[in-house]
Scaffold this motif. Structure first.
Motif, PDB file in Angstrom:
ATOM      1  N   SER A   1     -92.822-139.063  30.116  1.00  0.00           N
ATOM      2  CA  SER A   1     -93.814-138.172  29.493  1.00  0.00           C
ATOM      3  C   SER A   1     -94.240-137.086  30.468  1.00  0.00           C
ATOM      4  CB  SER A   1     -95.038-138.963  29.051  1.00  0.00           C
ATOM      5  OG  SER A   1     -94.693-139.911  28.086  1.00  0.00           O
TER       6      SER A   1
ATOM      7  N   GLN B   1     -95.922-138.559  21.687  1.00  0.00           N
ATOM      8  CA  GLN B   1     -95.803-140.004  21.522  1.00  0.00           C
ATOM      9  C   GLN B   1     -96.773-140.506  20.439  1.00  0.00           C
ATOM     10  OE1 GLN B   1     -95.766-141.594  25.489  1.00  0.00           O
ATOM     11  NE2 GLN B   1     -94.972-143.577  24.885  1.00  0.00           N
TER      12      GLN B   1
ATOM     13  N   ASP C   1     -91.127-136.865  22.560  1.00  0.00           N
ATOM     14  CA  ASP C   1     -91.545-137.964  23.436  1.00  0.00           C
ATOM     15  C   ASP C   1     -91.669-139.245  22.617  1.00  0.00           C
ATOM     16  OD1 ASP C   1     -92.511-139.567  25.395  1.00  0.00           O
ATOM     17  OD2 ASP C   1     -94.255-138.336  25.887  1.00  0.00           O
ATOM     18  N   GLU C   2     -90.645-140.043  22.617  1.00  0.00           N
ATOM     19  CA  GLU C   2     -90.620-141.291  21.848  1.00  0.00           C
ATOM     20  C   GLU C   2     -91.216-141.100  20.457  1.00  0.00           C
ATOM     21  OE1 GLU C   2     -91.863-144.858  23.919  1.00  0.00           O
ATOM     22  OE2 GLU C   2     -91.617-143.792  25.806  1.00  0.00           O
TER      23      GLU C   2
HETATM   24 MG   LIG Z   1     -94.574-141.781  27.833  1.00  0.00          MG
END
Ligand SMILES: [Mg+2]
Ligand SMILES: Nc1ncnc2c1ncn2[C@@H]1O[C@H](COP(=O)(O)OP(=O)(O)OP(=O)(O)O)[C@@H](O)[C@H]1O
Lengths: 286, 296
Positions: free
Chosen positions: A52, A88, A164-165
């Motif tokens: 991140s 995320q 991000d994910e």
């Molecule tokens: Mg992360």
């Protein structure tokens, strides 16, 4: 390529330290990577390895402690609509309807309401979200929220997309569908994508290349080219080529994830852990 | 099964999505709208019904205690019965002086409250956004905040040339701090991811403030307005009782001096109803301003 490059990401010797009460914490150490224009690249690595952090630097929220981060040769000086980001966490504006969320970037560009609405409707139509355009985000499912998030980030026509994910919180079925949607959009728009994930299969299935990061302080441990042809189909995840790649990636990651998990665990205990995990799905633990 | 579904979207180009989309929308039974409405609002009916019953029991108990002049340490001897109060209410409603009292109180509330909101909300937003402002203003606020508005009465009388001015000032003070504190809290709890999302979409400082911080703080601001309105009434009534001429607080106090016991209860009930109406008004405005917040 001789054409003007659009979306070339270059990271050179990137280091980032967080200042804390206990002193400087080195989160990312000497990362160098490149994403060619139009390429789909994934980053995979154990939790807390600085994925991140790296993405936040590319988005323009963090300044490198040392090293260089450039897009198309320009040093990043702050956030910009040229670089779309999917976080995320869900990040739709709760006070805007789905369509207003998608219009947001266009509004910031000073595009008139009528034109904005037209463009947003077109994009929502392409993503199959037309029936929900007047919904507020709290009425959407998780998958739909991320879908709107992607459409919103793409609405301003960014050169690169940072994720991000994005599908971390979704169930397996929804995840597969979202991967397909993302692939389709990427192929259609020909933008560069940098995709962070915990999930080995996801990384291989989506990417042209995969970078593997070490445990904190994160650096690049390996780079793997995914030669699978496109368009890719879910059945490919069972092919021997895919499984071979997966095995390779897994063994690369094994040591790192154990290192990340068991920082304070004795060498003896770690050996036991490694044996226990033999042959199991490590991806679940990453 | 699932692999087939995905393959179909993968091979055909146009639709970018794959998953099932519009389920709930088309499944509306044609004739059942009223039925549906009734079913969805069952909880509200229930609450209203129980509320009415409990109010009725309260009034009945009041009537019983006062009509029979019950004395159980607490003395209901001189307390007016609901029937008496109703009689006075009918008389009062035909008397323009009573209406004037109510109108004057409402005007004071409106002035004091609007001034408080008009200053506290923008001030709170700016304080929430800019640390330097916070650092300057916070200590002063923290010292002034615990002082109840009623304690300002003597000071207000000295400060303002007219009685009216000092009463509005007291009302203003009462509602100012709850509104300010809640606005600040709203600003502090804005999700930083939303701010970053906005900046990634090209929003600059002013746009982030207008498009993210403000709407994200609105629910908390409205909490502040509701609390502030309550405190405004408390402060107003106290001020009217102490220094007033006119106003519903004055009416209530004067009724005691004139031994008009029914009017005391009438004044109290009027204050209660006015307070109820004003917080209801704020709720309505809140719903209009924040359509994304599910009504509850
Ligand atoms: Mg992360
Ligand atoms: N603001 C901060 N101050 C101090 N340390 C931080 C800060 N943000 C992150 N870190 C640390 O830096 C490291 C990298 O964090 P980062 O969030 O980038 O990891 P990540 O790879 O994204 O992890 P995850 O997969 O769990 O999301 C972590 O060890 C974290 O504790």
């Amino acid at each position: 390529m001789a054409e003007k490059s659009r979306g070339l990401i270059e990271v050179r010797d990137f280091c980032l330290r967080y200042e804390t009460m206990e002193g400087a914490v080195e989160a990312v150490s000497n990362v160098s990577l490149t994403v060619q224009p139009g390429e789909f690249v994934s980053i995979i690595g154990p939790s807390g390895c600085g994925k991140s952090t790296l993405l936040n630097a590319l988005a323009g929220f963090l300044k490198p402690s040392s090293g260089r981060v450039t897009v198309d040769g320009e040093t990043i000086s702050g956030p910009s609509a040229d670089r779309g980001m999917i976080f995320q966490q869900y990040s739709l504006f709760p006070w805007m309807t789905v369509r207003e969320n998608v219009e947001f970037g266009l509004k910031m560009r000073g595009i008139r309401r009528g034109e904005r609405e037209r463009q947003a409707r077109t994009l929502l139509g392409l993503a199959g979200l037309t029936p929900f355009e007047d919904y507020y985000p709290d009425r959407l499912s998780g998958g739909m929220k991320q879908r709107v998030g992607i459409v919103r980030a793409l609405a301003t026509g960014p050169r690169i997309l940072l994720l991000d994910e994005p599908f971390g919180a979704l169930d397996a079925q929804t995840r597969l569908i979202m991967q397909q949607i993302l692939t389709n959009m990427w192929q259609r728009l020909k933008i560069s994508v940098l995709f962070v994930t915990h999930d080995l299969d996801e990384a291989i299935f989506l990417s042209d290349r995969v970078y593997v990061m070490t445990a904190r302080p994160g650096s690049i441990k390996a780079e793997i080219v995914v030669p699978l042809q496109r368009p890719r189909q879910p059945a490919m995840t069972l092919s021997s080529e895919f499984l071979g790649l997966r095995r390779g990636l897994m063994s690369l990651i094994r040591e790192e994830s154990i290192r990340a998990m068991g920082g304070e665990v004795s060498a003896e205990a770690m050996k036991g852990l490694a044996i226990d995990l033999e042959g199991q799905d490590l991806a679940a633990l990453l | 099964m699932e692999a087939v579904a995905i393959r179909s979207t993968a091979s055909s180009e146009p639709p970018l999505m794959g998953g099932g989309s519009q389920p709930a929308l088309q499944s509306q039974p044609a004739g059942g709208r009223t039925h549906r409405w009734l079913r969805l609002h069952r909880a509200e009916f229930r609450a209203t019904l129980i509320g009415l019953v409990s109010l009725a029991v309260f009034v009945a108990l009041w009537q019983y205690l006062t009509a029979n002049r019950i004395t159980l340490y607490v003395r209901f001897l001189n307390i007016p019965t609901p029937v008496d109060v109703l009689g006075r209410a009918v008389i009062a409603l035909h008397n323009p002086v009573f209406g004037d009292h109510v109108l004057i109180s409402c005007r004071r509330i409106l002035l004091g409250f609007l001034l408080a909101g008009g200053i506290a909300v923008p001030f709170g937003l700016l304080m929430g956004r800019y640390r330097i402002l916070r650092e300057i203003a916070f200590p002063i606020c923290e010292v002034l905040r615990p002082i109840p508005a009623i304690a300002w009465v003597p000071m207000a009388i000295m400060l303002w040339p007219t009685n009216e001015g000092s009463i509005v000032f007291i009302t203003f003070l009462g509602s100012f701090f709850p509104i300010l504190i809640n606005t600040l809290q709203g600003m502090a709890s804005v999700d930083p991811v939303l701010v970053r999302a906005a900046r990634c979409l090209g929003a600059r400082e002013a746009a982030v403030f207008r498009e993210v911080y403000l709407p994200a703080s609105l629910p908390q601001i409205f909490t502040g307005l509701t609390v502030g309105m309550g405190v405004a009434w408390v402060s107003l009534i106290a001020a009217e009782m102490i220094s007033g001429q006119f106003g519903i607080g004055y009416f209530t106090w004067e009724a005691y001096s004139l031994v008009q016991y029914s009017d005391i209860a009438l004044g109290m009930i009027t204050i209660g109803l006015l307070g109820l109406a004003s917080s209801f008004a704020i709720r309505i405005v809140g719903r209009l301003v924040m359509p994304w917040v599910a009504p509850r």
